[in-house]
Design an enzyme around this catalytic site. Structure first.
Site, PDB file in Angstrom:
ATOM      1  N   THR A  28      40.399  38.653  45.221  1.00 45.24           N
ATOM      2  CA  THR A  28      41.603  37.989  44.687  1.00 45.24           C
ATOM      3  C   THR A  28      42.861  38.761  45.082  1.00 45.24           C
ATOM      4  OG1 THR A  28      40.359  37.215  42.780  1.00 45.24           O
ATOM      5  CG2 THR A  28      42.740  37.260  42.530  1.00 45.24           C
ATOM      6  N   GLY A  29      43.944  38.030  45.307  1.00 43.41           N
ATOM      7  CA  GLY A  29      45.224  38.694  45.551  1.00 43.41           C
ATOM      8  C   GLY A  29      45.923  38.115  46.756  1.00 43.41           C
ATOM      9  N   THR A  31      46.634  39.606  49.583  1.00 43.86           N
ATOM     10  CA  THR A  31      45.989  39.968  50.850  1.00 43.86           C
ATOM     11  C   THR A  31      44.768  39.081  51.082  1.00 43.86           C
ATOM     12  OG1 THR A  31      46.643  42.229  50.272  1.00 43.86           O
ATOM     13  CG2 THR A  31      45.314  41.965  52.253  1.00 43.86           C
ATOM     14  N   ASP A  84      44.752  47.941  44.867  1.00 40.98           N
ATOM     15  CA  ASP A  84      46.105  48.410  44.532  1.00 40.98           C
ATOM     16  C   ASP A  84      46.306  49.831  45.033  1.00 40.98           C
ATOM     17  OD1 ASP A  84      46.981  46.052  43.077  1.00 40.98           O
ATOM     18  OD2 ASP A  84      45.357  46.577  41.721  1.00 40.98           O
ATOM     19  N   LYS A  94      41.930  48.727  41.098  1.00 40.34           N
ATOM     20  CA  LYS A  94      42.062  47.291  41.300  1.00 40.34           C
ATOM     21  C   LYS A  94      42.422  46.619  39.975  1.00 40.34           C
ATOM     22  CE  LYS A  94      39.091  45.031  43.647  1.00 40.34           C
ATOM     23  NZ  LYS A  94      40.277  44.243  44.107  1.00 40.34           N
ATOM     24  N   GLU A 103      35.780  40.699  39.880  1.00 35.97           N
ATOM     25  CA  GLU A 103      35.723  41.427  41.158  1.00 35.97           C
ATOM     26  C   GLU A 103      34.626  42.498  41.106  1.00 35.97           C
ATOM     27  OE1 GLU A 103      40.418  41.024  42.489  1.00 35.97           O
ATOM     28  OE2 GLU A 103      39.782  42.803  41.414  1.00 35.97           O
ATOM     29  N   LYS A 121      48.873  51.211  50.282  1.00 34.88           N
ATOM     30  CA  LYS A 121      47.816  51.332  49.255  1.00 34.88           C
ATOM     31  C   LYS A 121      46.983  52.602  49.415  1.00 34.88           C
ATOM     32  CE  LYS A 121      48.744  47.051  47.870  1.00 34.88           C
ATOM     33  NZ  LYS A 121      47.815  45.939  47.965  1.00 34.88           N
TER      34      LYS A 121
END
Ligand code: 5RP
Length: 218
Positions: A28-29, A31, A84, A94, A103, A121
């Site tokens: 997820t996210g 990226t 993150d 994360k 996740e 990151k």
């Protein structure tokens, strides 16, 4: 290159890790959103995906991918997700997007975790980014007190997770022994998931830099 462009680059490079004909784990996210876009453009045959969030499920389904429940699957070959923060031992923070619990579950049944991240990151010591901890709503106060006792400063996020829980973002910790921290925080009653991915860290890091995508493996 700006961060958005770096995310697009690593998202594209992760497509090479997708095995045609195999069920794919999807994180997820922003990226990962870039990765899903690149996956669609690649035309690779993905029979089904296991998704880590409502957000990714929606994006995958909008593109016509079949998303299956994890209970229908024994193992996943490859899981692709962002982070993150990630350190030299491939431990990660994360949960910036709030999807840490699903996740962590999907990562735990995946043979290979491919982390996609822009250069910002990569850190020497985890903890500059506040550590997300998913908490049962009735335990927010009790868990906050325990976190303060451990020297952290919890901030309640104005957000409800896909699982109906709350998130405390914890400031002030420098996390050098990530496995030990993950174990210790997991013990706090009321904690659902700690956004430290140390026991099950990444296997491959695709890092988007101004010099292109750098690949690190462990
Ligand atoms: C979501 C996550 C994300 O992987 C993390 O927040 C990175 O997000 P982005 O790719 O948008 O920078 O853990 O829960």
């Amino acid at each position: 290159m700006d961060q958005k462009e770096l995310k697009r680059l690593v998202g594209q490079s992760a497509v090479a890790y997708v095995k045609p004909g195999e069920i794919l784990g999807v994180g997820t996210g922003s990226t990962v959103d870039c990765f899903i876009d690149a996956l669609k453009d690649s035309g690779i045959d993905v029979p089904a995906c296991v998704s880590s969030s409502v957000r990714s499920t929606k994006k995958l389904q909008d593109y016509g991918y079949r998303v299956v429940d994890l209970n229908e699957v024994d193992r996943i070959g490859v899981y692709i997700d962002g982070a993150d923060e990630i350190d030299a031992s491939f431990s990660m923070i994360k949960g910036g997007g709030g999807a840490l619990t699903r996740e962590k579950i999907v990562a735990s049944v995946s043979d290979r975790f491919v982390c996609i991240a822009d250069a910002s990151k990569k850190v020497d010591v985890l903890g500059q980014f506040p550590l997300p901890i998913e908490v049962i709503p009735m335990a927010v106060r009790a868990v906050s007190a325990e976190i303060q006792r451990l020297g952290g400063e919890p901030v309640l996020r104005d957000f409800t997770t896909d699982n109906g829980n709350k998130i405390l973002d914890v400031h002030g910790w420098k996390i050098e022994d990530a496995c030990a921290w993950e174990e210790k925080l997991n013990q706090i009653v009321g904690v659902v998931t700690v956004g430290l991915f140390a026991h099950r860290g990444a296997d491959v890091l695709l890092l988007g830099t101004d010099e292109g995508v750098k690949t690190f493996s462990r």
